[in-house]
Design an enzyme around this catalytic site. Structure first.
Site, PDB file in Angstrom:
ATOM      1  N   CYS A 267      39.950  27.441  46.680  1.00 16.14           N
ATOM      2  CA  CYS A 267      39.462  28.666  47.166  1.00 16.14           C
ATOM      3  C   CYS A 267      39.841  28.863  48.844  1.00 16.14           C
ATOM      4  O   CYS A 267      40.172  29.876  49.381  1.00 16.14           O
ATOM      5  CB  CYS A 267      38.244  29.124  46.701  1.00 16.14           C
ATOM      6  SG  CYS A 267      38.028  29.292  45.073  1.00 16.14           S
TER       7      CYS A 267
ATOM      8  N   CYS B  71      37.750  33.228  43.669  1.00 14.98           N
ATOM      9  CA  CYS B  71      36.673  32.463  43.020  1.00 14.98           C
ATOM     10  C   CYS B  71      35.476  33.482  43.030  1.00 14.98           C
ATOM     11  O   CYS B  71      34.282  33.136  42.473  1.00 14.98           O
ATOM     12  CB  CYS B  71      36.450  31.089  43.769  1.00 14.98           C
ATOM     13  SG  CYS B  71      36.271  31.079  45.626  1.00 14.98           S
TER      14      CYS B  71
END
Length: 152
Positions: A138, A69
Site C-alpha cells: 500500500c 487498502c
C-alpha cells in the site's frame, strides 16, 4: 510563522505520512501471533495518539489515504522557531500494522528538524517493526521508490 510557513509544515507532515507503511484492511482478521512483538506493542499501546491545534501557525497537518487498502492516516507536527519538531500526533483508521507504523513514526520525528525527519523512509519503519515486504504494497502504491526523498 507566516502563511507560507504553515503551507510548508502541511507539506512536511504529508510527506512524512507518505513514508509510513500502510497495510490492507483484511489484516485486521489476522491472528496476533503473525505480528512481531514490536507491532503488537505499538498497536496495543500507541504513542502520541490525538490531535494538535490545527489553527496554530507552527502546526502542520498531513492527511493521506490508501484506496487500495482502506487506511487513512493523519499526522500533525508542531515545529519550534528553530525548525525542530517538538511534538507529533497521529490518528489512523486502519489495521494494526498501520497504527503501529504511525505510532513509531511520531516517536522518531520528535526532536528532529523537518529536514531530518524527511529522511525517514517507510522501509526504515518497516524494518524496525519487522514487517515483511508483502506488507509494504500500500505504501508503494502511494509513494514510488523514486519519490521517497521528497524535498519541501
Amino acid at each position: 510563522m507566516a502563511a507560507a510557513g504553515s503551507g510548508r509544515l502541511r507539506r512536511a507532515a504529508s510527506a512524512l505520512l507518505l513514508r509510513s507503511p500502510r497495510l490492507p484492511a483484511r489484516e485486521l482478521s489476522a491472528p496476533a501471533r503473525l505480528y512481531h512483538k514490536k507491532v503488537v506493542d505499538h498497536y496495543e499501546n500507541p504513542r502520541n495518539v490525538g490531535s494538535l491545534d490545527k489553527t496554530s501557525k507552527n502546526v502542520g497537518t498531513g492527511l493521506v489515504g490508501a484506496p487500495a487498502c482502506g487506511d487513512v492516516m493523519k499526522l500533525q507536527i508542531q515545529v519550534d522557531e528553530k525548525g525542530k519538531i517538538v511534538d507529533a500526533r497521529f490518528k489512523t483508521f486502519g489495521c494494526g500494522s498501520a497504527i503501529a507504523s504511525s505510532s513509531l513514526a511520531t516517536e522518531w520525528v520528535k526532536g528532529k528538524t523537518v529536514e531530518e525527519a524527511l529522511t525517514i523512509k517507510n522501509t526504515d519503519i518497516a524494518k524496525e517493526l519487522c514487517l515483511p515486504p508483502v506488507k509494504l504494497h500500500c505504501s508503494k502504491s502511494v509513494l514510488s521508490p523514486a519519490e521517497e526523498k521528497l524535498s519541501l
